[in-house]
Design a protein around this motif. Sequence first.
Motif, PDB file in Angstrom:
ATOM      1  N   ALA A 178      -5.511 -47.014 -41.245  1.00 21.68           N
ATOM      2  CA  ALA A 178      -4.318 -47.704 -41.750  1.00 21.68           C
ATOM      3  C   ALA A 178      -4.432 -49.205 -41.514  1.00 21.68           C
ATOM      4  N   GLY A 184       0.703 -48.562 -44.669  1.00 16.59           N
ATOM      5  CA  GLY A 184       1.661 -47.876 -43.810  1.00 16.59           C
ATOM      6  C   GLY A 184       1.148 -46.532 -43.316  1.00 16.59           C
ATOM      7  N   LEU A 185       1.522 -46.226 -42.094  1.00 15.13           N
ATOM      8  CA  LEU A 185       1.162 -44.953 -41.486  1.00 15.13           C
ATOM      9  C   LEU A 185       2.393 -44.413 -40.775  1.00 15.13           C
ATOM     10  N   THR A 186       2.790 -43.199 -41.109  1.00 20.22           N
ATOM     11  CA  THR A 186       3.979 -42.609 -40.504  1.00 20.22           C
ATOM     12  C   THR A 186       3.560 -41.407 -39.670  1.00 20.22           C
TER      13      THR A 186
ATOM     14  N   ASP B  91       7.165 -52.640 -38.225  1.00 16.65           N
ATOM     15  CA  ASP B  91       6.666 -51.266 -38.103  1.00 16.65           C
ATOM     16  C   ASP B  91       5.353 -51.302 -37.327  1.00 16.65           C
ATOM     17  N   LEU B  93       2.195 -51.418 -38.279  1.00 15.14           N
ATOM     18  CA  LEU B  93       1.214 -52.421 -38.722  1.00 15.14           C
ATOM     19  C   LEU B  93       1.620 -53.821 -38.276  1.00 15.14           C
ATOM     20  N   GLN B 125       0.283 -45.051 -32.201  1.00 19.27           N
ATOM     21  CA  GLN B 125      -0.558 -45.694 -33.208  1.00 19.27           C
ATOM     22  C   GLN B 125      -0.800 -47.176 -32.956  1.00 19.27           C
ATOM     23  N   GLU B 129      -4.365 -49.392 -33.791  1.00 15.98           N
ATOM     24  CA  GLU B 129      -4.262 -50.365 -34.900  1.00 15.98           C
ATOM     25  C   GLU B 129      -4.563 -51.777 -34.400  1.00 15.98           C
ATOM     26  N   PRO B 220       4.548 -52.478 -44.128  1.00 12.11           N
ATOM     27  CA  PRO B 220       4.447 -51.709 -45.367  1.00 12.11           C
ATOM     28  C   PRO B 220       5.407 -50.515 -45.424  1.00 12.11           C
ATOM     29  N   THR B 221       5.810 -49.990 -44.262  1.00 13.77           N
ATOM     30  CA  THR B 221       6.734 -48.850 -44.300  1.00 13.77           C
ATOM     31  C   THR B 221       8.164 -49.358 -44.217  1.00 13.77           C
TER      32      THR B 221
END
Lengths: 399, 261
Positions: A178, A184-186, B91, B93, B125, B129, B220-221
């Motif tokens: 990602a 985006g990563l959910t 978020d 990222l 995450q 990242e 992005p989310t």
Amino acid sequence: MAHIAIDADKMTLAEKDALIRICPFSAIRHEGDTLTINAGCKMCRLCVKKYPQFVQLVEESVQGVDKSLWQGVAVYAQLTERGVHPVTTELLGKAKELADVIRQPVYAVLPGHPTDAAARECLRYGADRVYVYDDTCLQNFAVDRYTACLEDFITRVKPCALLFGATSPGRSLAPRVAARFRTGLTADCTKLEMRENTDLVQIRPAFGGNIMAQIVTTRTRPQLCTVRYKIFTAQTPDDHPKGVIVPMALPDGARAGDIEVLHVERKPREVDIAEAEVIVAAGRGVKNQRDLAMLEELAEALGGMLAGTRPMIEAGWLDPRRQIGLSGRTVRPKLIITCGVSGSVQFAAGMRASDTIIAINTDPNASIMSLAHVGIVGDLYEIVPALLKKIREGGGLDV
Amino acid sequence: MNILVFIKQVPDTTSVEVDPVTGVLKRDGVASKLNPYDLFALEQALTLRGDGNVHVLTMGPPQAEQAVREAIYMGADGGTILSDRKFAGADVLATSMTLAAGVRRLGGYDLILCGKQTTDGDTAQVGPETAEHLGIPHAANVLEITDLSDGHVTVRVNMDESIEMLRLPLPCLLTMDKDVNTPRLPSYKRKLAGTGTVDILSLKDFDDRDETRYGLSGSPTQVERVFPPENHTEQVVWDGEHLGERLYDYLKERKFVRGGV
């Protein structure tokens, strides 16, 4: 892209204070005469909903990617010693449902070695194309090499979405991919739906509370998410699949990874409540560690396993491997009987997909009651012994 | 060994609820604490420090100083908060971009440690990242650091069904599994002595000041909506007498118990 704008000039001091108080994340602060929103903001938009006259969500239109260039729903196929991980077959089943909505193909991307049996398994479980990166250097999971393979796959195939199992390798690999694509990563989605425009609607428990969040990735592709084992259901395998296996060349540089896998040791076979078909779950309504014996007996009588909530584990009453919930295991038994469990969202997220949920609790308003197929309002210290007595009597005739 | 530890201040409660009618969040009394998973990373860093430095880094509002101070009372040498209105609504990222920019600004580290996840986001995450943005390798769910020499670290990582032993070049990022050590308690002496400084960095301090990379703009989310969990439709509630016996009949009928015919 959007931001929240507060028109503080129009507000009285009392209104400003009320607005500050309403933010669950304490992200609104006085700054001179005005109000500012700091990095604590989670965009829950409670302020916008409560004070629309002063607080506005300002949308800024931004050029996103051309979504028509990104086609197909892909699944990261995780190789294990016994073929693909079962979460992969479950994700292929979900990918098929999602892909049908947009009339696009289902892909599996399979890095590893050896891959023959696993690739065929992906076909049987619904993949139209299985992209295989097979090389001895991929025999053990190494996140840098696997990321290189997925980068190559995404660049060449351009899937609109890519689903990962929320396993240890999946949770290490997905964020790496990602970040590389700045998309985006959910994490830990419990529900996925596809829109006609190929936006993936991702639903997950959020904010560590009794809340579900619906999340979309509208500007970037591919859309990445992770899903835990036993959330979705695999399709019935097709013994004459029509899909094809596509061998891929190992991308340049993938062999020379930074990370060296020195050694892999298999863990001893552990207590695994995720495998149990029947679970008896203990919660805070259990007053004493000794009383777990009664629940253990019930679990045994039903051919199941004893599990518990986080407080049971924190109190040291149960082995951590027996914890159900977001920080424990996700279970999906045929039957779960919860005893004295209130039903926090973390717990619920770990068991809500169970076929039959029976909840025993003295409090008719406990959250667990709204999840239960059968909510029994009563004292587990009366109900369980009475049930055990009947089982002993009844069982005696049959054994 | 200079070590950066990522920490996060999290709500000291899980009692967030949604009003089922209005769909808005309800949460009262926002007490905060240091994310419990971070304690294992911090303890690991303090054990490895030698004559080096342990510095904690967080993104959050200025109030996150409380969490940074707690880390300092445990033994960290200092801390930095990345705080800016432009970081709001980030978020995974955007958060990891911000942390990576903060790490670049601070520089001079050999190793980055973080907890495997936070108790509020629960995504696990942000660590990996951030490593990707920094162009350094990472290992997640580290159980043990078995060797640290020749510019490399050797770790045992938890891989569900197996344990992998990995060797990574420094600098790298490791996320520590929980319960891998016993975190020390904050020192009252350090608290009294007012040890350690806490700096705040904002967007203007970064090399990369492109606003579209951070906060909501860099995310992005999007959270479209929040709502209470949905419930099953077919439900029955039992109360009154002979509940154990009723349950027995229910289970027998569905073949969960073998019973008398």
